[in-house]
Design a protein around this motif. Sequence first.
Motif, mmCIF file in Angstrom:
data_model
loop_
_atom_site.group_PDB
_atom_site.id
_atom_site.type_symbol
_atom_site.label_atom_id
_atom_site.label_comp_id
_atom_site.label_asym_id
_atom_site.label_seq_id
_atom_site.Cartn_x
_atom_site.Cartn_y
_atom_site.Cartn_z
ATOM 1 N N GLU A 403 0.945 -0.357 5.600
ATOM 2 C CA GLU A 403 2.216 0.361 5.668
ATOM 3 C C GLU A 403 3.386 -0.607 5.732
ATOM 4 O OE1 GLU A 403 2.899 3.353 5.134
ATOM 5 O OE2 GLU A 403 0.839 4.101 5.031
ATOM 6 N N TRP A 404 3.212 -1.732 6.420
ATOM 7 C CA TRP A 404 4.269 -2.750 6.434
ATOM 8 C C TRP A 404 4.534 -3.254 5.024
ATOM 9 C CZ3 TRP A 404 3.846 -7.821 4.757
ATOM 10 C CH2 TRP A 404 4.975 -8.622 4.959
ATOM 11 N N LEU A 405 3.471 -3.504 4.272
ATOM 12 C CA LEU A 405 3.631 -4.008 2.910
ATOM 13 C C LEU A 405 4.374 -2.985 2.050
ATOM 14 C CD1 LEU A 405 2.871 -6.426 1.080
ATOM 15 C CD2 LEU A 405 0.847 -5.134 0.387
ATOM 16 N N ARG A 406 4.021 -1.718 2.195
ATOM 17 C CA ARG A 406 4.683 -0.660 1.420
ATOM 18 C C ARG A 406 6.171 -0.561 1.746
ATOM 19 N NH1 ARG A 406 2.444 4.084 -0.487
ATOM 20 N NH2 ARG A 406 3.666 5.282 1.003
ATOM 21 N N SER A 407 6.531 -0.850 2.977
ATOM 22 C CA SER A 407 7.935 -0.747 3.375
ATOM 23 C C SER A 407 8.717 -2.026 3.108
ATOM 24 C CB SER A 407 8.031 -0.394 4.868
ATOM 25 O OG SER A 407 7.500 -1.448 5.667
ATOM 26 N N THR A 408 8.036 -3.107 2.773
ATOM 27 C CA THR A 408 8.691 -4.410 2.613
ATOM 28 C C THR A 408 8.914 -4.782 1.155
ATOM 29 O OG1 THR A 408 7.687 -5.169 4.686
ATOM 30 C CG2 THR A 408 8.551 -6.866 3.218
ATOM 31 N N VAL A 409 7.974 -4.459 0.286
ATOM 32 C CA VAL A 409 8.084 -4.830 -1.127
ATOM 33 C C VAL A 409 7.976 -3.582 -1.995
ATOM 34 C CG1 VAL A 409 7.115 -7.114 -0.693
ATOM 35 C CG2 VAL A 409 5.596 -5.261 -1.391
ATOM 36 N N SER A 410 8.311 -3.746 -3.252
ATOM 37 C CA SER A 410 8.240 -2.633 -4.204
ATOM 38 C C SER A 410 7.551 -3.093 -5.478
ATOM 39 C CB SER A 410 9.644 -2.109 -4.525
ATOM 40 O OG SER A 410 10.345 -3.040 -5.333
ATOM 41 N N GLU A 411 7.360 -2.162 -6.396
ATOM 42 C CA GLU A 411 6.693 -2.484 -7.659
ATOM 43 C C GLU A 411 7.532 -3.394 -8.537
ATOM 44 O OE1 GLU A 411 5.671 1.226 -9.430
ATOM 45 O OE2 GLU A 411 3.895 1.514 -8.175
ATOM 46 N N THR A 412 8.835 -3.492 -8.268
ATOM 47 C CA THR A 412 9.685 -4.391 -9.054
ATOM 48 C C THR A 412 9.728 -5.801 -8.478
ATOM 49 O OG1 THR A 412 11.655 -3.699 -7.832
ATOM 50 C CG2 THR A 412 11.136 -2.498 -9.862
ATOM 51 N N ASP A 413 8.995 -6.040 -7.376
ATOM 52 C CA ASP A 413 8.902 -7.370 -6.794
ATOM 53 C C ASP A 413 7.645 -8.084 -7.287
ATOM 54 O OD1 ASP A 413 11.186 -6.868 -5.264
ATOM 55 O OD2 ASP A 413 10.010 -6.040 -3.611
ATOM 56 N N TYR A 414 7.700 -9.407 -7.267
ATOM 57 C CA TYR A 414 6.519 -10.215 -7.591
ATOM 58 C C TYR A 414 5.917 -10.672 -6.275
ATOM 59 C CZ TYR A 414 3.554 -13.847 -9.581
ATOM 60 O OH TYR A 414 2.478 -14.621 -9.924
ATOM 61 N N VAL A 415 4.680 -10.241 -5.994
ATOM 62 C CA VAL A 415 4.068 -10.468 -4.685
ATOM 63 C C VAL A 415 2.789 -11.281 -4.831
ATOM 64 C CG1 VAL A 415 3.115 -9.371 -2.616
ATOM 65 C CG2 VAL A 415 5.025 -8.295 -3.840
ATOM 66 N N VAL A 416 2.768 -12.435 -4.160
ATOM 67 C CA VAL A 416 1.584 -13.277 -4.073
ATOM 68 C C VAL A 416 1.087 -13.223 -2.630
ATOM 69 C CG1 VAL A 416 0.614 -15.584 -4.425
ATOM 70 C CG2 VAL A 416 2.549 -14.818 -5.804
ATOM 71 N N MET A 417 -0.215 -13.074 -2.466
ATOM 72 C CA MET A 417 -0.757 -12.960 -1.111
ATOM 73 C C MET A 417 -1.973 -13.847 -0.939
ATOM 74 S SD MET A 417 -2.125 -9.549 0.879
ATOM 75 C CE MET A 417 -0.514 -8.766 0.702
ATOM 76 N N LYS A 418 -2.014 -14.566 0.189
ATOM 77 C CA LYS A 418 -3.215 -15.275 0.610
ATOM 78 C C LYS A 418 -3.715 -14.612 1.883
ATOM 79 C CE LYS A 418 -4.145 -17.699 3.658
ATOM 80 N NZ LYS A 418 -3.949 -18.526 4.879
#
Length: 490
Positions: A403-418
């Motif tokens: 839920e934090w991720l959903r509220s922090t970024v959107s589909e128009t962002d480029y998200v890299v995760m480790k």
Amino acid sequence: MEPKSRRIRRIFIRFLLFGVSILLLCYVYVVTVFSTAGDGVFSVFSGGGGGRKVFVLGGSEDPALRRLWTSREWRKAVDYHSSVFQDLIVEGFLSPTSKTLSVSSGGRGQDVFALREIGVPDSIGVSNKPFPPLVASGHPLNQPFDDDTFDFAFVGRGSFEKSTNPPRLASEIGRVLKPEGFVAVHTASAGDHYSFNSLLDIFNCCRLVRSREIDGLGSSALREVVLQKREPDAPRIDADSVNTCSVPDYKRELVRSAEPLIMEEPLKPWITLKKNIKNIKYLPSIVDISFKRRYVYVDVGSRSYGSSIVSWFKKQYPKNNRTFEIYAIEADPAFHAEYKTKKGVTLLPYAAWVRNETLQFEINGDPDKKHDEKGGRGMGRIRPSESSSDSTAAAIPGFDFAEWLRSTVSETDYVVMKMDVEGTEFDLIPRLFETGAICLIDELFLECHYNRWQRCCPGERSSKYEKMYWQCLELFSSLRESGILVHQWW
């Protein structure tokens, strides 16, 4: 009988008068078309003998503009844009009566000049570097025009590539464009499916009409994308109103380009998995990531600042000259103090979990990792408070990571995760799918924890984790089959 020489002279005079008449007609046509173009605008056309005539319509002649607008480079750019706009007129996207906007990328209005020259007089450019009378002053991200003003908008090459916020630029163009109006975008950054669809995503006000490859000004190829603004009441899906998601086909295609998974359990995983990092095909090396609102790196289980954030992400991950926002999620309080002095990093001093609740944070000795940045402190595991009876375990706050991720970024962002969460991945990954947050991740680097062979004790497995290697392999395979670009981390 009339002498032959007189007949020849009369025929010659008739041809001469015919030629003069043609030139006069050309003059009348040009003056008629460009008299509506505005004060101080030159009309340039080829005259007899290949020379160019320059006329000043409605204003005094400016020698500097005269030299510029009669230069070979200027004429070449104008002719190129004229050809482009004439094709758009033939296809019905542009007309002589269209109120037209050109979003410049530092040019001097050659495209606007071309529009007026071919008979689209109500045309203006906008740039933070104005060039009167063709380009007005105004920031492309905050344009000085009312809503629903223009019938047609042109975005030249470099406008999106040089923009600090491509989604905001697309939003502004959509705002000033009339419903059912058209926008034509020229870009060199939409040659692959990922970047092309990223461009379409930021134009959420519009529908795709057509896309094709064309010759650019010079020898380089460009992609011309034409979109049409939808009516205000056109139906659209609100991604925030649903919890599930479907990974689009263009992202699924990227999985086929990924390095193969290590199918057999490595006997020396601390060596094999570390070497595997050299085989990784990073997403920015495969596709263009230009059309994104923000660039975000999320390190789940970051440990110290010098661990994966500096030693890997900052030094090795290809960022293509983009500035990334960095989020470090680390539950172990032993690492929190050093983040206070680090700029550009937001620390979340909690445990990534499937819901908001208090957890037990257990520090366990790991035979494979006896010595780390904090003098032998073992990797910590989190467990729900009721599952641990260890009185030495510390109580820490856990939060709903999905839920934090959903509220922090959107589909128009480029998200890299480790993600390195000491076995909790078997809880977090299903939760990411359940909430649909998994679709917000463009590239995932996952360390899967299992009872691996110990470095210290040949033939013995670590008893720290319950999962087997084949279960990790199933997790990686299910992610890739779902269209998630995931890599085996070490």
